[in-house]
Design a protein around this motif. Sequence first.
Motif, mmCIF file in Angstrom:
data_model
loop_
_atom_site.group_PDB
_atom_site.id
_atom_site.type_symbol
_atom_site.label_atom_id
_atom_site.label_comp_id
_atom_site.label_asym_id
_atom_site.label_seq_id
_atom_site.Cartn_x
_atom_site.Cartn_y
_atom_site.Cartn_z
ATOM 1 N N ARG A 36 -45.478 35.197 26.646
ATOM 2 C CA ARG A 36 -44.238 35.920 26.361
ATOM 3 C C ARG A 36 -44.334 36.676 25.033
ATOM 4 O O ARG A 36 -43.881 37.817 24.926
ATOM 5 C CB ARG A 36 -43.055 34.957 26.272
ATOM 6 N N ARG A 85 -41.444 26.349 29.311
ATOM 7 C CA ARG A 85 -41.597 27.321 28.221
ATOM 8 C C ARG A 85 -42.145 26.557 27.015
ATOM 9 O O ARG A 85 -41.527 25.606 26.546
ATOM 10 C CB ARG A 85 -40.257 27.982 27.899
ATOM 11 N N ASP A 117 -38.186 34.391 22.111
ATOM 12 C CA ASP A 117 -39.625 34.241 22.319
ATOM 13 C C ASP A 117 -40.432 34.583 21.072
ATOM 14 O O ASP A 117 -41.383 33.867 20.719
ATOM 15 C CB ASP A 117 -40.079 35.122 23.490
#
Length: 328
Positions: A36, A85, A117
Motif C-alpha cells: 500500500r 493489513r 497507509d
Amino acid sequence: MKAWRVQELGEPRDVLVLDDVPVPEPGPGQILVKVRAAPANFPDVLMCRGIYQVKPDLPFTPGVELCGDVVDVGSDVTTHSVGDRVVGNSVPPHGGFAEYAVMDAFAAYPAPASLDDAEASSLTIGYQTSWFALHRRTHVQPGDVVLVHAATGGVGSTAVELAKAAGATVIGVVGGPQKAEYCRRLGADVVVDRHTEDFVEVVKAVTDGRGADIIYDPVGGDTFDRSTKCVAFEGVILVIGFAGGRISETKLNHALLKNYSIVGVHWGLYKHKNLPAVQDCHRTLTRLADDGSIKPLIGERLAFTDVADGVARLGEGTTIGRVVFEAQ
C-alpha cells in the motif's frame, strides 16, 4: 509486477530501474504482501551504494519498510491471514519498492487503524529505533533535556515525538528555516538552525551550562565530536548512525573525565536477540498512535513512479519529513 531494482551499485538516482519481474512466492515463515505504501529510509540509500551492513545479491529491490495487505502465506505460517493489513520490514531481495513484497512473518505487525497507509508504513524502523534508544538503551525521564540531531529526519523526527511524549524538554537541530518550522510542528521546545547557530552554545544557554541529559545522534562525525562539549554530567550520547559520512572516533578519557556514557543503538539486532521486546514496543507505539501522542508527519506523498528521485533526494539531504511512496 512492477518493481524498482538495483542492478549495479551507485547513487540511487543512477541505479534504481523500474522493471517487470515475476511476483515472488513466500517461503517458510514468510508472507507475501501487496504494498500500500513504503517510505524512503536511509538504509535504502546505503543499500543502493553497497555500503549498508546488509548487502543483498544483485539485482535486488530496496524498500526496507512498508504497509500492505497479506495476499499469501508460507505453509507453516499461522500468525497471519490473507487480508490482514500489516506493517514492518521486507526481506531482501524483495523489498517494498514494488507492487508486492516479501516479509518474515515475525517482522510483520498489525497496522494501527488510527493511521492511514503512509503514516502506518513509517511506524516501524524510526519509531522502534527511537523507543529502544530512549527507553531501553537509556531511560528518559520527565524533565530531562534531550538534544536531537537531524531532528526532521526519518529517525530524528520520531525521537522528538517520543521524547516529548515522555515529558522531556527537546532541543532539535536542523538545517534551514523550512526544517526548523517542521521541527516546531513535531513539538520541539527549542529549535537550532545549524546553518546560523551553534548548538553547543544553545544547549549551554538553555540548561544554564549543565548540558543535555541525552543526546540523540544519527549523524556522527563532527556532530558527535561537538556533542561531547555539551553533554551533562552522567549524560548519555546515543550513537544511532553516521548519516554525515564519517564514523566518529572518540577519546575515551574525555568520557571518563566528564562522566558521560556513549551508547550504541542497533535496533535490528533486537528482532533476532529479543523479539518479544520488539513486539511489546509495537503494541506501545500502537497505543501512542491511537491516543494521538505520536503521529508520523509525512513530508511528501509520492507516486510509485517517483521512487528513484525520492530516495536520491533523501540521500542528498534535501527532503523534509518522511517521504512515502503510495500505491496507485
